[in-house]
Structure formats: structure tokens, C-alpha cells
Write a protein that holds these residues in place. Structure first.
Motif, mmCIF file in Angstrom:
data_model
loop_
_atom_site.group_PDB
_atom_site.id
_atom_site.type_symbol
_atom_site.label_atom_id
_atom_site.label_comp_id
_atom_site.label_asym_id
_atom_site.label_seq_id
_atom_site.Cartn_x
_atom_site.Cartn_y
_atom_site.Cartn_z
ATOM 1 N N VAL A 280 0.836 -1.209 0.000
ATOM 2 C CA VAL A 280 0.000 0.000 0.000
ATOM 3 C C VAL A 280 0.875 1.264 0.000
ATOM 4 N N LYS A 281 2.089 1.136 0.564
ATOM 5 C CA LYS A 281 3.020 2.278 0.540
ATOM 6 C C LYS A 281 3.380 2.591 -0.915
ATOM 7 N N ALA A 282 3.632 1.523 -1.670
ATOM 8 C CA ALA A 282 3.986 1.717 -3.093
ATOM 9 C C ALA A 282 2.815 2.355 -3.833
ATOM 10 N N MET A 283 1.599 1.933 -3.494
ATOM 11 C CA MET A 283 0.408 2.518 -4.139
ATOM 12 C C MET A 283 0.379 4.022 -3.864
ATOM 13 N N PRO A 290 -7.111 5.679 -9.170
ATOM 14 C CA PRO A 290 -6.809 4.247 -9.049
ATOM 15 C C PRO A 290 -5.427 3.888 -9.581
ATOM 16 N N TYR A 291 -4.951 2.711 -9.206
ATOM 17 C CA TYR A 291 -3.577 2.311 -9.498
ATOM 18 C C TYR A 291 -3.559 1.058 -10.366
ATOM 19 N N ALA A 292 -2.689 1.069 -11.372
ATOM 20 C CA ALA A 292 -2.533 -0.132 -12.212
ATOM 21 C C ALA A 292 -1.572 -1.090 -11.512
ATOM 22 N N MET A 293 -1.924 -2.357 -11.537
ATOM 23 C CA MET A 293 -1.079 -3.374 -10.875
ATOM 24 C C MET A 293 0.346 -3.312 -11.426
ATOM 25 N N ALA A 294 0.458 -3.078 -12.737
ATOM 26 C CA ALA A 294 1.796 -3.028 -13.370
ATOM 27 C C ALA A 294 2.635 -1.915 -12.746
ATOM 28 N N ASP A 295 1.999 -0.761 -12.477
ATOM 29 C CA ASP A 295 2.750 0.371 -11.898
ATOM 30 C C ASP A 295 3.179 0.049 -10.470
ATOM 31 N N ILE A 296 2.307 -0.619 -9.732
ATOM 32 C CA ILE A 296 2.636 -0.963 -8.341
ATOM 33 C C ILE A 296 3.816 -1.936 -8.342
#
Ligand SMILES: Nc1ncnc2c1ncn2[C@@H]1O[C@H](COP(=O)(O)OP(=O)(O)OP(=O)(O)O)[C@@H](O)[C@H]1O
Ligand SMILES: [Mg+2]
Length: 343
Positions: A280-283, A290-296
């Protein structure tokens, strides 16, 4: 209806209000909150018993209600639920809600309660909070039961509340769910409502708040109820009064954030493992959702696959949810800002 909204947006307050209105209008009202990992059968049993017992007191509904008690007795033994006193007195009727499969037994019981309610000239309102914690099988059984109720046009209504993902979960459980339910979104209060939520309690206490102070709180909280309640609480305690000024509001902001960080936000983060906190820190590090899984994954220098377990666990803890298009977002409003404040 399934009320959909992030944490702290007021779903439970709305459910309680709906329950009060229904009681006022003479409905039988049952309220349950689905804790993590509890079975729906166990959760609903006491409420179904209460409803049937209440209807068995109405002459016109007596016969159906007695059949309902027989079904309930079977249901309790089929799902190994501790029985209370009254059921003992009815002879079991084989083949009535006794398969032990909720998909079959719950609809049977709901139909009997619906018919008894109809005979008694009443209605049954079932309120279920935290629907996202129901298992897929339990959610599916609930939808089947409501589908049967709709087909027979019986006076039973379900009002549920929970995090946004329940719309998708319901659709995955039963494709006809979207035709059966309305999904009213519960979001931040609009500015006028936010101002009223702040000002009315103050005026009711024969105190005042300046329009500037109201604007500041209503705007900076973006109308999120949990946030404006907390800030107004701090201002009320700190301000000399009898008129709360913008300076009072401004001077209370830091303390409010600290309270939320230690309370509303911290209780969520404390439920996560170290690896999940890193996720969640990376998010939050990527900005707002919203956040793309690839970016996380890229931000963490890991492969998406290796992050699957953490992702699934954080979702099951009701911390994040996957939006419709495979993106992720926080279930708690303003959580990313909180994470960034943690440095
Ligand atoms: N309509 C409203 N007006 C003013 N304050 C509200 C309103 N609805 C909720 N609140 C306040 O917001 C806070 C959160 O409300 P509530 O518990 O109903 O949220 P929730 O959506 O059920 O949250 P969660 O998902 O965590 O269960 C409470 O402090 C409540 O007093
Ligand atoms: Mg709630």
C-alpha cells in the motif's frame, strides 16, 4: 438495494435510518452485520426465528408460521446451529429446508417468512451491513433467495451495505443480480449537506460558526463524513466560542489529522503484514488512485505474479478493492495522503 461506498462515507448511518423508517411504517426489521468469516446461516438464524415468532402471533399467519418453525428447526440441525427454546415444540417436517445447502434452504425459509408476512399483512425488511465479508456461496444463496421472493412478489426486501466491490461480487455470484438490485453509491456529502452536518449540531447547542469556518471544513474534508465529524469535534472542544471562527478551524486541523492518523487510518494499517504495508506504501507513492497493478509492481521492483497473494489478502481485509477495469484503489478515502504523511 446494495449501498456501495468507501469506508466512513455513512453506509451504516443510512442503514440504521432505513431501519428506523421501516419500523415506523410497521415492517418487521432484521439487522445483521456480517463479520469476517462468519456464516450467513448462523448470522440470519436468530433474526429469522424472531421474524417467524412474531408472525406466528397473527392468527391469519399462524399455519404458515408454524411451517416456518419446522423449516427453521430443520435448518438449524442441517447447519449445526444451537437452537433456542421454541423450535423444539414443532414436529420436524422432512424435506423442508433440510438439505444443508444454503442455495436451497435459504430461499425455502425466506419464502415461508414472506408468505407468513403477506398473510399477516406485514413486510419483512432485512438489513445486512458489511456485505463484502460474505463468502461467495453465502452471497449467491442470498441472491437466489431474493430472486425467489421477487418471483412470488412477497413482501420481503433486502437492503445491504458494503464496499464498492460487492456489485461485482454479486454479479459474479449470480448474473441476474444486477436486475434484482439497485446499487446506490454512498459518497462524500455534497457541500450544502456537509455544511449542515457541521452547523446544525453547533446551532442546536446555541453556538455559532462563521461561514468562512464552515467553508474551510466542508471544502478541505471534501465532504467525507468521518472527516468532518472528527474536525468539528476537535474545533468544538478547542474553540472559546460562542462563535467558532476560521482561526479556530484552522488551528484544529493538525490535531484532527493526528487523531485520524492514530484512529481511523491507523486501525486499518495495523491489520496489515509488513509486506502488505510495503504494497500500500507503493500505491500511495504513485499519487492518488486508481492504481494499475503493473505500476505498483514496477514501483516495488517485483513481478505482478509475486504480488498476487499480498493483493488478495489486502482486498480480503477490506483495505483496497479492484475497480471495474482491473485497477486497484483504497477502500478508505484520503488513505494515500495518510500513507504519504507517514513518510
Ligand atoms: N449523513 C451524515 N451526516 C453527517 N455525518 C455522517 C453522516 N453519515 C455518516 N456520518 C458520520 O460519518 C462517520 C462514518 O459513518 P458510518 O459509520 O455510517 O460509515 P460507513 O460507511 O458505515 O463506514 P465503514 O465502511 O467503515 O463501516 C460517523 O462518524 C458518522 O457519524
Ligand atoms: Mg459501516
Amino acid at each position: 438495494m446494495l449501498l456501495l461506498g468507501l469506508r466512513g462515507t455513512g453506509k451504516t448511518v443510512l442503514l440504521n435510518e432505513i431501519g428506523r423508517n421501516a419500523e415506523r411504517d410497521g415492517f418487521l426489521v432484521s439487522r445483521v452485520e456480517s463479520p469476517e468469516g462468519e456464516s450467513l446461516a448462523r448470522l440470519l438464524y436468530p433474526e429469522m426465528r424472531r421474524a417467524i415468532r412474531s408472525l406466528s402471533g397473527v392468527e391469519a399467519a399462524k399455519q404458515i408460521a408454524i411451517r416456518g418453525l419446522k423449516a427453521l428447526r430443520n435448518f438449524a440441525s442441517a447447519f449445526k446451529i444451537e437452537m433456542g427454546g421454541v423450535e423444539i415444540s414443532v414436529e420436524p417436517e422432512p424435506g423442508l429446508a433440510d438439505t444443508g445447502d444454503l442455495q436451497y434452504d435459504l430461499p425455502e425459509l425466506f419464502i415461508l417468512i414472506g408468505r407468513a408476512a403477506q398473510a399477516a399483512g406485514r413486510g419483512w425488511v432485512l438489513l445486512i451491513d458489511e456485505v463484502q465479508y460474505l463468502s461467495e456461496a453465502d452471497l449467491s444463496a442470498l441472491i437466489v433467495a431474493m430472486h425467489r421472493i421477487a418471483q412470488e412478489g412477497l413482501p420481503v426486501i433486502l437492503i445491504g451495505a458494503g464496499l464498492p466491490q460487492i456489485a461485482r461480487l454479486a454479479g459474479e455470484a449470480k448474473s441476474y443480480a444486477e436486475r434484482l438490485f439497485l446499487y446506490p453509491p454512498v459518497g462524500p456529502l455534497d457541500q450544502a449537506s456537509a455544511r449542515q452536518a457541521i452547523e446544525k449540531p453547533i446551532v442546536d447547542e446555541d453556538a455559532q460558526i462563521t461561514p468562512e469556518a464552515l467553508d474551510l471544513i466542508a471544502e478541505r474534508t471534501k465532504g467525507y463524513p468521518f472527516f468532518l465529524q472528527e474536525w468539528a469535534f476537535v474545533v468544538w472542544n478547542n474553540a472559546e466560542g460562542p462563535t467558532i471562527t476560521i482561526a479556530d478551524a484552522d488551528n484544529s486541523y493538525a490535531e484532527t489529522l493526528a487523531l485520524l492518523d492514530e484512529g481511523f487510518f491507523k486501525v486499518r494499517i495495523d491489520r496489515l503484514t509488513r509486506a502488505e504495508v510495503q504494497f500500500v506504501k507503493a500505491m500511495a507513492g504513485l499519487g492518488d488512485g486508481p492504481y494499475a497493478m503493473a505500476d505498483i509492481a514496477q514501483a516495488m521492483g517485483r513481478s505482478q505474479g509475486s504480488l498476487g497473494p499480498a493483493r488478495a489478502s489486502i482486498i480480503s481485509k477490506g483495505m483496497i478493492y479492484s475497480t471495474d477495469h482491473g485497477y486497484l484503489d483504497f477502500s478508505v478515502p484520503l488513505f494515500a495522503e495518510f500513507m504519504r504523511r507517514q513518510g
